[in-house]
Design a protein around this motif. Structure first.
Motif, PDB file in Angstrom:
ATOM      1  N   GLN A  92       0.827  -1.210   0.000  1.00  0.00           N
ATOM      2  CA  GLN A  92       0.000   0.000   0.000  1.00  0.00           C
ATOM      3  C   GLN A  92       0.864   1.263   0.000  1.00  0.00           C
ATOM      4  N   ALA A  93       1.983   1.228   0.720  1.00  0.00           N
ATOM      5  CA  ALA A  93       2.826   2.418   0.832  1.00  0.00           C
ATOM      6  C   ALA A  93       3.661   2.657  -0.419  1.00  0.00           C
ATOM      7  N   ARG A  94       4.179   1.583  -1.025  1.00  0.00           N
ATOM      8  CA  ARG A  94       5.070   1.723  -2.187  1.00  0.00           C
ATOM      9  C   ARG A  94       4.744   0.660  -3.225  1.00  0.00           C
ATOM     10  N   PRO A  95       3.596   0.765  -3.883  1.00  0.00           N
ATOM     11  CA  PRO A  95       3.177  -0.304  -4.798  1.00  0.00           C
ATOM     12  C   PRO A  95       4.127  -0.502  -5.974  1.00  0.00           C
ATOM     13  N   GLU A  96       4.678   0.573  -6.546  1.00  0.00           N
ATOM     14  CA  GLU A  96       5.567   0.425  -7.693  1.00  0.00           C
ATOM     15  C   GLU A  96       6.826  -0.354  -7.311  1.00  0.00           C
ATOM     16  N   TYR A  97       7.381  -0.037  -6.167  1.00  0.00           N
ATOM     17  CA  TYR A  97       8.591  -0.707  -5.713  1.00  0.00           C
ATOM     18  C   TYR A  97       8.332  -2.195  -5.478  1.00  0.00           C
ATOM     19  N   VAL A  98       7.251  -2.514  -4.773  1.00  0.00           N
ATOM     20  CA  VAL A  98       6.951  -3.907  -4.436  1.00  0.00           C
ATOM     21  C   VAL A  98       6.684  -4.712  -5.710  1.00  0.00           C
ATOM     22  N   VAL A  99       5.861  -4.180  -6.607  1.00  0.00           N
ATOM     23  CA  VAL A  99       5.560  -4.891  -7.850  1.00  0.00           C
ATOM     24  C   VAL A  99       6.830  -5.046  -8.685  1.00  0.00           C
ATOM     25  N   GLY A 100       7.668  -4.017  -8.731  1.00  0.00           N
ATOM     26  CA  GLY A 100       8.928  -4.102  -9.459  1.00  0.00           C
ATOM     27  C   GLY A 100       9.847  -5.175  -8.893  1.00  0.00           C
ATOM     28  N   MET A 101       9.934  -5.257  -7.575  1.00  0.00           N
ATOM     29  CA  MET A 101      10.774  -6.280  -6.944  1.00  0.00           C
ATOM     30  C   MET A 101      10.225  -7.675  -7.215  1.00  0.00           C
ATOM     31  N   LEU A 102       8.919  -7.841  -7.141  1.00  0.00           N
ATOM     32  CA  LEU A 102       8.317  -9.142  -7.442  1.00  0.00           C
ATOM     33  C   LEU A 102       8.571  -9.538  -8.892  1.00  0.00           C
ATOM     34  N   ALA A 103       8.471  -8.577  -9.807  1.00  0.00           N
ATOM     35  CA  ALA A 103       8.741  -8.853 -11.221  1.00  0.00           C
ATOM     36  C   ALA A 103      10.209  -9.236 -11.420  1.00  0.00           C
ATOM     37  N   ALA A 104      11.107  -8.541 -10.752  1.00  0.00           N
ATOM     38  CA  ALA A 104      12.534  -8.863 -10.868  1.00  0.00           C
ATOM     39  C   ALA A 104      12.815 -10.266 -10.326  1.00  0.00           C
ATOM     40  N   MET A 105      12.205 -10.616  -9.200  1.00  0.00           N
ATOM     41  CA  MET A 105      12.395 -11.962  -8.648  1.00  0.00           C
ATOM     42  C   MET A 105      11.866 -13.024  -9.600  1.00  0.00           C
ATOM     43  N   ALA A 106      10.693 -12.783 -10.165  1.00  0.00           N
ATOM     44  CA  ALA A 106      10.120 -13.745 -11.117  1.00  0.00           C
ATOM     45  C   ALA A 106      11.019 -13.879 -12.337  1.00  0.00           C
ATOM     46  N   ALA A 107      11.563 -12.768 -12.841  1.00  0.00           N
ATOM     47  CA  ALA A 107      12.446 -12.822 -14.008  1.00  0.00           C
ATOM     48  C   ALA A 107      13.706 -13.620 -13.701  1.00  0.00           C
ATOM     49  N   ILE A 108      14.262 -13.431 -12.535  1.00  0.00           N
ATOM     50  CA  ILE A 108      15.467 -14.178 -12.156  1.00  0.00           C
ATOM     51  C   ILE A 108      15.168 -15.666 -12.065  1.00  0.00           C
ATOM     52  N   ILE A 109      14.028 -16.009 -11.482  1.00  0.00           N
ATOM     53  CA  ILE A 109      13.654 -17.421 -11.368  1.00  0.00           C
ATOM     54  C   ILE A 109      13.451 -18.034 -12.750  1.00  0.00           C
ATOM     55  N   VAL A 110      12.737 -17.326 -13.620  1.00  0.00           N
ATOM     56  CA  VAL A 110      12.492 -17.837 -14.972  1.00  0.00           C
ATOM     57  C   VAL A 110      13.808 -18.005 -15.720  1.00  0.00           C
ATOM     58  N   LEU A 111      14.680 -17.018 -15.663  1.00  0.00           N
ATOM     59  CA  LEU A 111      15.965 -17.129 -16.354  1.00  0.00           C
ATOM     60  C   LEU A 111      16.818 -18.258 -15.789  1.00  0.00           C
ATOM     61  N   THR A 112      16.807 -18.400 -14.500  1.00  0.00           N
ATOM     62  CA  THR A 112      17.606 -19.441 -13.871  1.00  0.00           C
ATOM     63  C   THR A 112      17.119 -20.831 -14.265  1.00  0.00           C
ATOM     64  N   LEU A 113      15.818 -21.003 -14.319  1.00  0.00           N
ATOM     65  CA  LEU A 113      15.272 -22.320 -14.618  1.00  0.00           C
ATOM     66  C   LEU A 113      15.138 -22.589 -16.120  1.00  0.00           C
ATOM     67  N   ALA A 114      14.818 -21.573 -16.901  1.00  0.00           N
ATOM     68  CA  ALA A 114      14.533 -21.790 -18.317  1.00  0.00           C
ATOM     69  C   ALA A 114      15.754 -21.616 -19.217  1.00  0.00           C
ATOM     70  N   LEU A 115      16.664 -20.739 -18.870  1.00  0.00           N
ATOM     71  CA  LEU A 115      17.794 -20.450 -19.748  1.00  0.00           C
ATOM     72  C   LEU A 115      18.639 -21.685 -20.076  1.00  0.00           C
ATOM     73  N   PRO A 116      18.974 -22.538 -19.120  1.00  0.00           N
ATOM     74  CA  PRO A 116      19.752 -23.727 -19.489  1.00  0.00           C
ATOM     75  C   PRO A 116      19.039 -24.600 -20.512  1.00  0.00           C
ATOM     76  N   TRP A 117      17.713 -24.708 -20.429  1.00  0.00           N
ATOM     77  CA  TRP A 117      16.964 -25.551 -21.355  1.00  0.00           C
ATOM     78  C   TRP A 117      16.901 -24.881 -22.741  1.00  0.00           C
ATOM     79  N   MET A 118      16.888 -23.563 -22.766  1.00  0.00           N
ATOM     80  CA  MET A 118      16.828 -22.869 -24.054  1.00  0.00           C
ATOM     81  C   MET A 118      18.157 -22.933 -24.794  1.00  0.00           C
ATOM     82  N   LEU A 119      19.245 -23.104 -24.080  1.00  0.00           N
ATOM     83  CA  LEU A 119      20.566 -23.166 -24.702  1.00  0.00           C
ATOM     84  C   LEU A 119      20.936 -24.566 -25.182  1.00  0.00           C
ATOM     85  N   LEU A 120      20.152 -25.563 -24.865  1.00  0.00           N
ATOM     86  CA  LEU A 120      20.460 -26.938 -25.300  1.00  0.00           C
ATOM     87  C   LEU A 120      20.163 -27.145 -26.750  1.00  0.00           C
TER      88      LEU A 120
END
Length: 120
Positions: A92-120
């Motif tokens: 409620q206090a900082r919605p842009e920051y919280v949503v941005g951090m959640l998006a960054a975490m999701a992107a890191i997880i996706v890259l970490t899990l998906a990138l090795p499979w995409m490079l095969l």
């Protein structure tokens, strides 16, 4: 030879001041090194005498236990009175920051899990 008693990296200023006061109050001789201008060293509190170092460590253990108890009591009081920081409060206090951090975490997880499979 002097031994490092307390590395001041990530130590809050109030805690460092309390530790200095604790050492002075108990007549423990110490000296302090300042942080380096490049951030390599954070500075520290050093004690030369081995007997004083052992006594200082016992005092520090008691101090840290008391500080932990005070922090837990403060946290419990904040929770009872509704002042404790929560996820929803942050959202409620900082919605842009919280949503941005959640998006960054999701992107890191996706890259970490998906990138090795995409490079095969």
């Amino acid at each position: 030879m002097a031994k490092l008693f307390l590395n001041l990296r990530n130590v809050p200023a109030d805690e460092a001041d309390e530790v200095r006061d604790l050492l002075r109050a108990n007549a423990i001789d110490f000296y302090e090194t300042q942080p380096s201008p490049w951030g390599i060293s954070a500075g520290g509190l050093w004690i030369e005498d081995a007997d004083q170092l052992a006594r200082a460590r016992r005092l520090m253990a008691d101090y840290q236990s008391a500080r932990r108890d005070r922090a837990r009591a403060q946290r419990a009081a904040d929770q009872r009175e509704g002042r404790a920081e929560t996820f929803m409060g942050q959202l409620q206090a900082r919605p842009e920051y919280v949503v941005g951090m959640l998006a960054a975490m999701a992107a890191i997880i996706v890259l970490t899990l998906a990138l090795p499979w995409m490079l095969l």
